[in-house]
Design a protein around this motif. Structure first.
Motif, short mmCIF file in Angstrom:
data_model
loop_
_atom_site.label_atom_id
_atom_site.label_comp_id
_atom_site.label_asym_id
_atom_site.label_seq_id
_atom_site.Cartn_x
_atom_site.Cartn_y
_atom_site.Cartn_z
N VAL A 13 36.74 48.14 48.38
CA VAL A 13 37.86 47.34 47.79
C VAL A 13 38.47 46.04 48.84
O VAL A 13 38.40 44.98 48.58
CB VAL A 13 39.09 48.43 47.67
CG1 VAL A 13 40.85 48.08 47.28
CG2 VAL A 13 39.25 48.96 46.38
N LEU A 14 37.96 47.45 49.90
CA LEU A 14 38.98 45.63 50.98
C LEU A 14 37.05 45.03 51.00
O LEU A 14 37.62 43.80 51.28
CB LEU A 14 38.29 46.63 53.20
CG LEU A 14 39.70 47.34 52.97
CD1 LEU A 14 39.28 47.69 54.33
CD2 LEU A 14 40.63 46.62 53.30
N GLY A 15 35.66 44.98 51.08
CA GLY A 15 35.14 44.32 51.10
C GLY A 15 35.47 43.60 49.56
O GLY A 15 35.24 41.64 49.78
N LEU A 16 35.90 43.88 48.45
CA LEU A 16 35.61 42.93 47.71
C LEU A 16 36.77 41.74 48.00
O LEU A 16 36.97 40.53 47.69
CB LEU A 16 36.02 43.78 46.16
CG LEU A 16 35.06 44.38 45.25
CD1 LEU A 16 35.24 45.06 44.73
CD2 LEU A 16 34.14 43.15 44.96
N VAL A 17 38.24 42.00 48.14
CA VAL A 17 39.43 41.29 48.63
C VAL A 17 39.11 40.70 49.89
O VAL A 17 39.30 40.01 49.72
CB VAL A 17 40.14 42.59 49.06
CG1 VAL A 17 41.44 41.56 50.03
CG2 VAL A 17 41.02 43.74 48.22
N GLY A 18 38.03 40.45 50.71
CA GLY A 18 37.28 39.82 51.39
C GLY A 18 36.79 38.71 51.45
O GLY A 18 37.05 38.16 51.34
N VAL A 19 35.93 39.34 50.54
CA VAL A 19 35.09 38.09 49.74
C VAL A 19 35.86 37.08 48.42
O VAL A 19 35.77 35.79 48.71
CB VAL A 19 34.00 38.57 48.69
CG1 VAL A 19 33.47 37.69 48.32
CG2 VAL A 19 32.72 39.29 49.42
#
Length: 55
Positions: A13-19
């Motif tokens: 989730v953090l990776g998707l939000v960060g991208v």
């Protein structure tokens, strides 16, 4: 095991939000760090769980 799965979900989730979100690239790096911690934790548990206890 639940903790490891939870950490992997949080990392995704953090990776998707960060991208996706502009200006939140640091969340991608935090997600990568959480994923590394989750993988290390699962490796330690897997290594320790394979041994049998001597009585």
């Amino acid at each position: 095991m639940v903790l490891v799965l939870f950490l992997i979900i949080v990392a995704i989730v953090l990776g998707l939000v960060g991208v996706v979100a502009k200006g939140l690239l640091y969340l991608l790096f935090i997600g990568i760090a959480v994923l590394i911690v989750a993988l290390a934790l699962s490796a330690v548990r897997f290594r320790r769980g394979g041994r049998s206890a001597h009585r």
